[in-house]
Write an enzyme that holds these catalytic residues in place. Structure first.
Site, PDB file in Angstrom:
ATOM      1  CG  ASP B  88      50.076 -28.377   7.368  1.00  0.00           C
ATOM      2  OD1 ASP B  88      49.235 -29.281   7.478  1.00  0.00           O
ATOM      3  OD2 ASP B  88      50.493 -27.714   8.334  1.00  0.00           O
ATOM      4  CG  ASP B 123      45.630 -33.109  11.610  1.00  0.00           C
ATOM      5  OD1 ASP B 123      45.827 -32.334  10.639  1.00  0.00           O
ATOM      6  OD2 ASP B 123      46.356 -33.133  12.607  1.00  0.00           O
ATOM      7  CB  CYS B 273      78.525 -19.033  12.837  1.00  0.00           C
ATOM      8  SG  CYS B 273      77.861 -20.288  11.746  1.00  0.00           S
ATOM      9  CB  CYS B 275      77.345 -21.536   8.378  1.00  0.00           C
ATOM     10  SG  CYS B 275      76.356 -20.027   8.372  1.00  0.00           S
ATOM     11  CB  CYS B 278      78.075 -16.727   9.799  1.00  0.00           C
ATOM     12  SG  CYS B 278      76.398 -16.878  10.448  1.00  0.00           S
TER      13      CYS B 278
END
Lengths: 650, 650
Positions: B88, B123, B273, B275, B278
């Protein structure tokens, strides 16, 4: 024995004491076929953490080798499972094959003798296609067999199955009669064909009818419900236990279960799952497997998906967001959405268990949210308990651009403070007078900016009902900003409307019942406000602190003086929880009220209501917050009934 | 260069060629702060499988040490990341801090010089609060700076950011102008404040306006969209890339991202969770951690949740169920539901990319489903292309008990075969004459049994429109079973209505446009039917096989003779894809048409339409199925344009 630990309406987290150890519900019991196991019981216990499973005693009994081993070493050793084992009786086999070659007495004794922790009666599977008479006879037989089984169960817990096909009165009656027998858990039976044909609206009716008749202190098992997409809805309705043979059955057909729905491996274009079974797998790696490996993998995936969904459901209960979760889950199939929509017909029953407020905000997920019991509660209490002050009234419909109830306060205030009029906004919950704009769920709700026809319809219908029910000096309907300006321009001078006094009166009547405000605020009222938020904190009457107002849900917390006033003003048992002598002693010291010590209580108490704890002579011993409804307090033998805030000495 | 691999409307799976390797989209690029990384780039690549990340060139440039290392060894070595690095430019910093001490030329050159794979123009961040003039000026500067950057980019790919605040025309204009410049990807910028304040309906407008102006052959990056609950909606609108700094930012605040919404650890009562981050954790184990460990764990959870959601979204694209998924996901927050509801205003645009049919059924998830482009397509084509046979007409409203369009066929047939009347059912899609009851989405749809006010309203509105638009001999409105009986009793003798001929005429006009049926069936028509299902399989005219009817979506497959008739009957370019000489040669041999060889084509072609491939002299070279719209065929340089079924020799 069951103890309720957390709840959100009928949804609850409980701990269940069984001969094989403690079990936390809601829970899933994987079905293990004693002859072939896709995933071994040991693996279920150790790798997946399933503390309980269900197996079929009829299959064991019909295989000589299995039968002998089960009788000699016990079913736990037979399956090599160190946890809790529940057994089914052969009822499902009799449904599938037409009959079974075993009697009720024999199969119950067999379950007991092989050391099953939870056995099941040989009930009659009432099919959805059955007529009333046949169903009614089957219910009779089921109840009779349950009665017989009670005497045989020994130390085994016994499952007394609720039957009754689609006849709601028969289901309820069956449940009520079973509740009087000494059984330990209540499966709801005969529902597999409903789930197989996606008749979820009928399933909702069946569960509700059963729950109506069942004693709340026993766990409810939804027989054969083994798809994760249905757990949230079933738990919302008070189901505590599930079993699943489908994890393996689906796996054999190559079907993956997701909370978003079922997908056949053939139709899947990618593996998008990160569960321990699927991780690292791809469509390529899976097609390289042999049938058995693939089946095992999918079965493990299915178990993981269900296990984690049960965990999510539990979290939602604990956090007060089970409605939001169930409404999300019911979008996974239109038939499940039918089930969700059917709840609207049961809101009167659901409202009895609806908590006074929640920690979680009310998130609107679709028009079905308007039929939640929390919305029904508001509508009901507004029309029953709210008294219009004698002033002109302005009614504002929120327009499309402006959000609903949650954000209008400042504008409402602006208008009501400069006019003689009283201000009411039509929200999706119904008419909200400014005095009630801080209570749950009004202030704790979020709606989308873009409305739907159902919300609109409801608002207009309730608006009409309001204008028919009550009389006003003047009624101005406000629709959008332009009219707001007009209203402002006609407002004359300062307001005669005392918002603070109106608020405490309105909230008191809404929370404690009609007449509560007159009882509580009879005398010189003084308000203590927060210096930062300017919101009411404490209410003093004749110098005594009677109530505090909670910032999070807008309701009152009782102080001893407030309790005294309400006790004097309302006849027993209104707002009371009546405890026995042993408990009273402790409660006076500020200790909690436990089930088993409650003699009676107000039937209108809802979870998290402020209550007055009294002894048998109606002497106040404590004030606190009810955790349970009357039926629950009287049914449970264990667990918290009232969380006492303050003991009151004699 | 971008290649489209799979699509569902604007949602697409593509492969993007970058200097750092291939990238499959949709994808998430985790944001890595070059100074502090919560999860190391190496771990992102190896453990999570993120093939690309985004970092900030402005921060690198402003730190002497980082700058020197980046310039001497390159940004890949600086971060120790073997994948694709996007950078960026400092625009976001200028939004946050008011300005930055670097120029466009300088920062673009810097990105190029440190070896960034994808750099970004500096920009101007157009804020939602900005007025038209200020925004317009900022767009000018942004376009100007992009033009400047193009000459500096070297082998680095360049991101040309679409700006324009909330002004849809400015967004579209900016996009259109950037599309003409030699840039490689198009981030949509200035949207972070919209997402931070949950203005998802505005976000939808901004994305759609940008997509309208952008050339479809470049990937669209939604800058700063890093919450998993938004991915499905954004992808549905054609976004290909996302970046997330929020995984780490949220983690620092103790916030877990779930597709169901965000939860603060403080408000969570359980870890639900599974995952890899976790798994095995509990509230207790997490509170025992120090701040840094906990933050790292939550960050990893957030990354897993996003990664897996991207995978689910991709699966939905491949399977044709992105609408169902997005509609489910948008229930996680009322503001997101506003975003979903806003799509109704963009259905004309969305319909251009709407496929002719899908492999997945149409599942209704709520009233928003009625505004899907597939529903709009049916409504539009019914009123534009369907011609009423000259007979009496019976209109049946489905009642509450009976499911919608998907299951009424047998009853409709029963009535229409015994009466002189023609039968039309009012479905949630609009009026469905029996001739059209096998096409997508009519026959492939599922609705809940219990209707809602919006569905009802839509049905009645379209019923009214039908009775205004057209004239009938007689109109009977059928509402429920009772009336059905009446209709049957008045029916006289056998039907004059030829359902099969009507079906092929109606489907041909619906699929290929008004007049197609006259062109195709001019001659002696013979139908070949399936012996088992009795459904039409092949249509022969004057002995030649012109069309086949597909069982799965009810539409026609073109045969060379059918193509010939349509080519002769319709003037170019209707239904044609015109290819150059090089391609024609191959297509005649049955080989596919690829982008880059298409000279022009019918602008009304939608994905999966049957098309006629012709050379410049309008000679048919092949028949097949279009994968892309006209704009896409002309924009893409690579990938499949038409899947050829059969080459046609001269």
């Amino acid at each position: 024995m069951l103890e309720l630990l957390k709840r959100d309406g009928l949804a609850r987290i409980c701990s269940l004491e069984t001969p094989g150890g403690m079990l936390e519900t809601p829970c899933l019991l994987p079905v293990v076929n004693p002859r072939i196991s896709t995933v071994s019981p040991r693996e279920l216990y150790e790798d997946f953490g399933f503390k309980a499973l269900i197996t079929n005693s009829y299959i064991i009994r019909n295989n000589r080798e299995l039968k002998e081993k089960a009788l000699s070493s016990g079913v736990h050793e037979l399956l090599d499972f160190p946890g809790i084992i529940m057994t089914d009786s052969g009822t499902f086999q009799s449904y599938v094959h037409g009959e079974v070659d075993v009697g009720n007495r024999e199969i119950v004794e067999f379950q007991r003798d092989i050391g099953s922790d939870i056995g099941t009666v040989l009930d009659i599977f009432t099919e959805p296609s059955w007529g009333r008479e046949r169903t009614s006879e089957a219910v009779e037989v089921t109840v009779e067999r349950t009665r017989e089984a009670v005497d045989l169960k020994g130390r085994m817990m016994l499952g007394g199955v609720v039957q009754g096909s689609l006849f709601e009165d028969l289901r309820e009656d069956c449940a009520r009669r079973l509740s009087k027998l000494n059984v330990d858990i209540h499966p709801i039976g005969g529902v597999v064909p409903l789930m197989e044909t996606y008749r979820f609206a009928d399933l909702v009716d069946v569960i509700v009818a059963s729950k109506k008749g069942l004693i709340p202190s026993r766990p409810v098992h939804l027989f054969g419900a083994g798809h994760p997409m249905i757990f949230a809805l079933a738990v919302l309705l008070g189901c505590d236990m599930f079993d699943s043979a489908s994890y393996a059955k689906y796996a054999r057909d190559g079907r993956f279960m997701f909370v978003e729905g079922t997908m056949h491996l053939e139709d899947m274009k990618r593996i998008s799952c990160d569960c321990p079974a699927c991780r690292g797998q791809s469509m390529e790696s899976m097609s390289g497997m042999n049938q058995e490996e693939r089946c095992r993998l999918i079965a493990r995936h299915n178990l993981h998906e269900m296990k984690i969904e049960i965990e999510r459901v539990k979290r939602a209960i604990a956090e007060g967001s089970i409605w939001e979760l169930a409404e999300q889950r019911c979008r996974s199939h239109p038939a499940l959405l039918s089930g969700l929509r059917r709840l609207a017909e049961h809101k009167v029953f659901l409202e009895k268990y609806e908590p006074l407020s929640r920690d979680s905000p009310f998130f609107y997920t679709g028009k079905e949210s308007l039929d939640r019991p929390s919305a029904y509660r508001y509508e009901k209490r507004f029309f029953e308990r709210y008294k219009q002050p004698q002033m002109d009234i302005l009614v504002g419909f929120e327009d499309g651009r402006r959000p609903y109830a949650s954000t209008y306060s400042s504008e409402m205030r602006a208008v009501s403070s400069v006019s003689d009029a009283h201000f009411v906004v039509m929200s999706p919950f119904g008419p909200v007078p400014i005095e009630l704009d801080e209570i749950y769920p009004i202030a704790q709700s979020l709606f989308p900016d873009i409305k739907d026809a159902d919300t609109d319809l409801k608002m207009r219908k309730l608006m009409e009902r309001m204008s028919h029910d009550q009389t006003y000096g003047m009624c101005v309907i406000w629709e959008g900003e332009e009219t707001l300006k007009t209203i402002r321009s006609i407002a004359r001078g300062t307001s005669k409307f005392d918002i603070d006094m109106s608020r405490i009166r309105a909230v008191a009547d809404y929370q404690f019942g009609e007449g509560a405000s007159s009882i509580l605020f009879d005398g010189e009222v003084k308000l203590v406000k927060s210096k930062t938020t300017l919101r009411i904190r404490n209410v003093l009457v004749d110098g005594a602190h009677v109530l505090s107002m909670r910032a999070d849900d807008g309701f009152f917390t009782l102080r001893p003086e407030g309790a005294r006033r309400l006790r004097n003003g309302f006849t027993s048992p209104k707002l009371r929880v009546i405890v026995n002598k042993d408990s009273a002693e402790f409660n006076r010291q500020g200790k909690n009220v436990f089930c088993g010590f409650v003699l009676d209580c107000d039937d209108e108490i809802v979870p998290f209501d402020e209550v007055i704890v009294v002894d048998e002579s109606d002497t106040i011993v404590a004030i606190g917050r009810a955790m349970l409804t009357r039926t629950e307090m009287l049914a449970f033998k264990k667990g918290l009934a009232v969380k006492v805030r303050e003991g009151v000495a004699t």
